[in-house]
Design an enzyme around this catalytic site. Sequence first.
Site, PDB file in Angstrom:
ATOM      1  N   ARG A 150      -5.873  -6.343   0.304  1.00 12.71           N
ATOM      2  CA  ARG A 150      -5.745  -6.748  -1.025  1.00 12.71           C
ATOM      3  C   ARG A 150      -5.128  -8.150  -1.386  1.00 12.71           C
ATOM      4  O   ARG A 150      -5.905  -8.968  -2.111  1.00 12.71           O
ATOM      5  CB  ARG A 150      -4.775  -5.895  -1.759  1.00 12.71           C
ATOM      6  N   ASP A 179     -10.682  -3.084   2.848  1.00 18.76           N
ATOM      7  CA  ASP A 179     -10.503  -2.371   1.626  1.00 18.76           C
ATOM      8  C   ASP A 179     -11.716  -2.703   0.516  1.00 18.76           C
ATOM      9  O   ASP A 179     -12.608  -3.563   0.929  1.00 18.76           O
ATOM     10  CB  ASP A 179      -9.235  -2.242   0.958  1.00 18.76           C
ATOM     11  N   HIS A 251     -12.793   3.141   0.334  1.00 20.00           N
ATOM     12  CA  HIS A 251     -12.113   1.977   0.209  1.00 20.00           C
ATOM     13  C   HIS A 251     -13.026   0.953   0.957  1.00 20.00           C
ATOM     14  O   HIS A 251     -12.621   0.150   1.706  1.00 20.00           O
ATOM     15  CB  HIS A 251     -10.657   1.897   1.054  1.00 20.00           C
ATOM     16  N   ASP A 314      -9.029   8.161   3.073  1.00 20.71           N
ATOM     17  CA  ASP A 314      -8.527   8.658   1.765  1.00 20.71           C
ATOM     18  C   ASP A 314      -9.239   8.335   0.767  1.00 20.71           C
ATOM     19  O   ASP A 314     -10.131   7.543   0.632  1.00 20.71           O
ATOM     20  CB  ASP A 314      -6.951   8.046   1.969  1.00 20.71           C
ATOM     21  N   GLU A 315      -8.538   8.879  -0.478  1.00 17.38           N
ATOM     22  CA  GLU A 315      -9.236   8.513  -1.658  1.00 17.38           C
ATOM     23  C   GLU A 315     -10.722   8.200  -1.904  1.00 17.38           C
ATOM     24  O   GLU A 315     -11.122   7.450  -2.369  1.00 17.38           O
ATOM     25  CB  GLU A 315      -8.220   7.168  -2.458  1.00 17.38           C
ATOM     26  N   TRP A 387       1.113  10.882   3.334  1.00 22.95           N
ATOM     27  CA  TRP A 387       1.764   9.905   2.523  1.00 22.95           C
ATOM     28  C   TRP A 387       1.908  10.704   1.298  1.00 22.95           C
ATOM     29  O   TRP A 387       2.755  10.133   0.147  1.00 22.95           O
ATOM     30  CB  TRP A 387       0.778   8.713   2.190  1.00 22.95           C
ATOM     31  N   PHE A 413       7.160   0.454  -0.297  1.00 19.49           N
ATOM     32  CA  PHE A 413       8.064  -0.599  -0.429  1.00 19.49           C
ATOM     33  C   PHE A 413       7.184  -1.302  -1.604  1.00 19.49           C
ATOM     34  O   PHE A 413       7.879  -2.684  -2.030  1.00 19.49           O
ATOM     35  CB  PHE A 413       8.396  -1.188   0.702  1.00 19.49           C
ATOM     36  N   ASP A 414       6.253  -1.284  -1.973  1.00 18.59           N
ATOM     37  CA  ASP A 414       5.664  -1.887  -3.154  1.00 18.59           C
ATOM     38  C   ASP A 414       5.974  -1.465  -4.724  1.00 18.59           C
ATOM     39  O   ASP A 414       5.766  -2.227  -5.474  1.00 18.59           O
ATOM     40  CB  ASP A 414       4.105  -1.963  -3.250  1.00 18.59           C
ATOM     41  N   GLU A 464      -1.413  -5.015  -3.850  1.00 19.73           N
ATOM     42  CA  GLU A 464      -2.176  -5.007  -5.039  1.00 19.73           C
ATOM     43  C   GLU A 464      -1.482  -6.136  -5.925  1.00 19.73           C
ATOM     44  O   GLU A 464      -2.155  -6.967  -6.362  1.00 19.73           O
ATOM     45  CB  GLU A 464      -2.194  -3.742  -5.674  1.00 19.73           C
TER      46      GLU A 464
END
Length: 560
Positions: A150, A179, A251, A314-315, A387, A413-414, A464
């Site tokens: 990102r 990504d 992604h 994922d996603e 996750w 931690f974002d 991000e």
Amino acid sequence: MSHDDARERAAHLVPQPHSVLLGAGVLQLPAELPVRLDVPAQERAAVLRAIALLPVTSKVVAGRAVVQVRLGAGATPPEGYVLDVTEDGVTITAADRSGVVYAVQTLRQLLPDAAYRQAAPSGTLWVVPVIRVEDSPRFRWRGMLLDVARHFLPKREVLRHIDLMSAHKLNTLHLHLSDDQGWRVESLRFPRLHEVGSWRATSQVSHYSDEAVHDGTPHGGYYTRDDLAEIVAYAADRAITVIPEIGVPGHTGALLAAYPEFGSPPVPDRAVHTNWGVHDALLAPSEQSLEFLRLLFDELLPLFPSPYVHVGGDESVLRAWDNDPVVRAFADKRGLSGSAEIFAALMAEVRQMLAEHGKTPVTWDDSFATQATGAAAESTTTLVMAWRGAEVARRAAAAGHDVVLSPVMPTYFDYFQEAHPDEPLAIGGPVTLGDVASWEPIPQDWSQVESARVRGIQCQMWTEFVEDPRLVDYLLYPRTCAFAEIAWGARTQDLHRRLPHHLDRLAAAGVEFRPLTGPAPWQRGGTGRRAHRAGVPMAERLANYAGAAATGTVADSPDP
């Protein structure tokens, strides 16, 4: 330097060792350190590089030495060490080179804080207390994810974070290299990946809940093959394994901007995404794209000695495949019905590619949860990175998978660190230092068999909304200090007492951590584009993720 100063440092070690016996007296290290190595010949060079982490020069001697290293199978538990300091010298005993590195890191914490500077102030005396430390980790996988896709982190920043990871006895660097918003690896076989996929024309600077605003500034970068070789070797010297992530089938926006013919559908004018979130760009399950992946893995996987390779999973917004004739042909040829079976077949092909290179696949828990609802479940040789909470992790463990626990709460931690207007822009939160410090990774009601499947834990630094390396420091520390305590297995409740002194070490190293009293004036969100937003409340986000994990669907997917 007084005896009291040296003894005080012994009371503020992070992570806290399992056994510390503090004696009387101190040892002052000479400017040139005589070192005796009782280690196998093939390990001598690597052990010397570990000793070089100390702030004094060293020389190997055959006779009397100030530091003696004994390396032998079975001498300690894996990655464990015994550090014995007397007034006459230091003895390090370990079963493997990792244990030597961790002993040296503990010894470094026992020295004055100047040991963390690139050059010490004139007159610094390298004094350590007489002490005996016996130590070994709880978890085999003590990881940190750095999202360089990102927002790109220059190589110098990656190397600096490797230093900090090793100082906290973390041993696994998960590099998120691809990504929708960027591809970060040089490819000689498919050069458009880094020529086209490594940069975007602009970046979203607004929060998800606001009207989209972009900065109008090109952003990008990638690591050359030589850069990656350097990163891998540098990490290995610090007892850290680098695990690459090349995610499929979702992604993949940057990959498909470079090679749109492998997409579903094959849109010819794709661009690297400039917005955050979950996109519907998917790698197409086809003979053509499988051959592309096979050739790409043949080129890139030898760059990473790690036994593990992360392949995402994922996603993935699978409805993008519904009306694609290329996907239908793939499904018909294999007798597949429905997107879950197609997804499972694609990931099985990817697993086979990794197996040909002797690699074990790692996927996010979406892959496990999605395939658990289809006709073909994911092979138990796949390590599942969980996750979306403890329940999906438990189901994966019960199904026979090794798991790495990486739940949003408290390892992302974002997320902002306090629900306060001074905190800079983040997705939501909070994830506080206290949340991390009080986390018990394995719930008490797990069976012994399920608990034994937990290979370790990992914290995540997604980027991000993190365009500045200084902000990476702010978000990682001191939360990473608490995470390291949990990962190492320190069963203590007094981190709050030890942490202020430890932050003095990090300050000496130049880490721009968040002060315990709140952000410094220049770290605050302010009123500009970094202004604080409440974002998604943590409870709501966790409920969304847990529901998606339970049903095998995609969390936060775009509207149909």
